[in-house]
Design a protein around this motif. Structure first.
Motif, PDB file in Angstrom:
ATOM      1  N   LEU A  12     -19.443 -55.161 -38.229  1.00  0.00           N
ATOM      2  CA  LEU A  12     -19.570 -56.478 -38.845  1.00  0.00           C
ATOM      3  C   LEU A  12     -19.896 -57.548 -37.811  1.00  0.00           C
ATOM      4  O   LEU A  12     -19.533 -57.444 -36.637  1.00  0.00           O
ATOM      5  CB  LEU A  12     -18.283 -56.849 -39.575  1.00  0.00           C
ATOM      6  N   SER A  13     -20.574 -58.589 -38.270  1.00  0.00           N
ATOM      7  CA  SER A  13     -20.891 -59.718 -37.394  1.00  0.00           C
ATOM      8  C   SER A  13     -19.615 -60.518 -37.131  1.00  0.00           C
ATOM      9  O   SER A  13     -18.594 -60.344 -37.796  1.00  0.00           O
ATOM     10  CB  SER A  13     -21.957 -60.596 -38.028  1.00  0.00           C
ATOM     11  N   LEU A  28     -20.884 -57.399 -49.154  1.00  0.00           N
ATOM     12  CA  LEU A  28     -21.789 -56.410 -48.575  1.00  0.00           C
ATOM     13  C   LEU A  28     -22.048 -55.196 -49.457  1.00  0.00           C
ATOM     14  O   LEU A  28     -23.149 -54.663 -49.449  1.00  0.00           O
ATOM     15  CB  LEU A  28     -21.251 -55.930 -47.221  1.00  0.00           C
ATOM     16  N   LEU A  29     -21.049 -54.744 -50.178  1.00  0.00           N
ATOM     17  CA  LEU A  29     -21.228 -53.504 -50.926  1.00  0.00           C
ATOM     18  C   LEU A  29     -21.572 -53.710 -52.397  1.00  0.00           C
ATOM     19  O   LEU A  29     -22.220 -52.861 -52.997  1.00  0.00           O
ATOM     20  CB  LEU A  29     -19.976 -52.634 -50.814  1.00  0.00           C
ATOM     21  N   LYS A  30     -21.175 -54.803 -52.961  1.00  0.00           N
ATOM     22  CA  LYS A  30     -21.470 -55.071 -54.367  1.00  0.00           C
ATOM     23  C   LYS A  30     -22.694 -55.966 -54.490  1.00  0.00           C
ATOM     24  O   LYS A  30     -22.661 -57.028 -55.085  1.00  0.00           O
ATOM     25  CB  LYS A  30     -20.259 -55.707 -55.048  1.00  0.00           C
ATOM     26  N   ILE A  31     -23.781 -55.516 -53.892  1.00  0.00           N
ATOM     27  CA  ILE A  31     -25.036 -56.252 -53.927  1.00  0.00           C
ATOM     28  C   ILE A  31     -26.035 -55.430 -54.727  1.00  0.00           C
ATOM     29  O   ILE A  31     -26.191 -54.236 -54.494  1.00  0.00           O
ATOM     30  CB  ILE A  31     -25.585 -56.488 -52.499  1.00  0.00           C
ATOM     31  N   SER A  34     -32.811 -64.404 -54.032  1.00  0.00           N
ATOM     32  CA  SER A  34     -31.724 -65.374 -54.168  1.00  0.00           C
ATOM     33  C   SER A  34     -30.375 -64.819 -53.701  1.00  0.00           C
ATOM     34  O   SER A  34     -29.356 -65.447 -53.940  1.00  0.00           O
ATOM     35  CB  SER A  34     -31.613 -65.814 -55.617  1.00  0.00           C
ATOM     36  N   CYS A  35     -30.357 -63.675 -53.059  1.00  0.00           N
ATOM     37  CA  CYS A  35     -29.108 -63.060 -52.610  1.00  0.00           C
ATOM     38  C   CYS A  35     -28.490 -63.908 -51.493  1.00  0.00           C
ATOM     39  O   CYS A  35     -29.099 -64.094 -50.439  1.00  0.00           O
ATOM     40  CB  CYS A  35     -29.379 -61.648 -52.110  1.00  0.00           C
ATOM     41  N   PRO A  36     -27.281 -64.450 -51.687  1.00  0.00           N
ATOM     42  CA  PRO A  36     -26.707 -65.347 -50.682  1.00  0.00           C
ATOM     43  C   PRO A  36     -26.263 -64.635 -49.407  1.00  0.00           C
ATOM     44  O   PRO A  36     -26.153 -65.258 -48.358  1.00  0.00           O
ATOM     45  CB  PRO A  36     -25.513 -65.965 -51.399  1.00  0.00           C
ATOM     46  N   ASN A  37     -26.004 -63.342 -49.463  1.00  0.00           N
ATOM     47  CA  ASN A  37     -25.498 -62.606 -48.300  1.00  0.00           C
ATOM     48  C   ASN A  37     -26.534 -61.655 -47.717  1.00  0.00           C
ATOM     49  O   ASN A  37     -26.178 -60.678 -47.070  1.00  0.00           O
ATOM     50  CB  ASN A  37     -24.241 -61.831 -48.690  1.00  0.00           C
ATOM     51  N   LYS A  38     -27.793 -61.950 -47.941  1.00  0.00           N
ATOM     52  CA  LYS A  38     -28.860 -61.056 -47.495  1.00  0.00           C
ATOM     53  C   LYS A  38     -28.867 -60.903 -45.980  1.00  0.00           C
ATOM     54  O   LYS A  38     -28.993 -59.789 -45.465  1.00  0.00           O
ATOM     55  CB  LYS A  38     -30.204 -61.583 -47.989  1.00  0.00           C
TER      56      LYS A  38
END
Length: 86
Positions: free
Chosen positions: A27-28, A43-46, A64-68
């Motif tokens: 992870l960052s 991260l996993l429920k994308i 539009s994915c905020p956690n891309k």
């Protein structure tokens, strides 16, 4: 009943240790302090479309994915890991 509880405790401890390993190695920096359920959500429920070809696997995320960015950084960090199997 004691054996079942002891096994359940060992499985939870193993899952906790695996997640901490994942957190430290992959992870960052800004995601390392997040809780387990938050990391799962981000991260996993994308929703992604996986496209497989002969040589590559491509993840296509929504624009539009905020956690891309976090998702791709995590994938990049996973690809940098050197795993030695004996």
């Amino acid at each position: 009943m004691r054996i079942v509880n002891a096994n359940r405790l060992q499985i939870h401890a193993l899952a906790y240790n695996i997640f901490n390993w994942f957190r430290r190695l992959v992870l960052s920096a800004n995601m390392r302090k997040q809780r387990i359920d938050t990391v799962l959500l981000k991260l996993l429920k994308i929703a992604a479309k996986i496209i497989r070809s002969a040589r590559y696997m491509t993840f296509k995320l929504r624009s539009s994915c905020p956690n891309k960015d976090e998702f791709y950084k995590t994938l990049f960090n996973i690809s940098k890991l050197c795993i030695q199997l004996e």
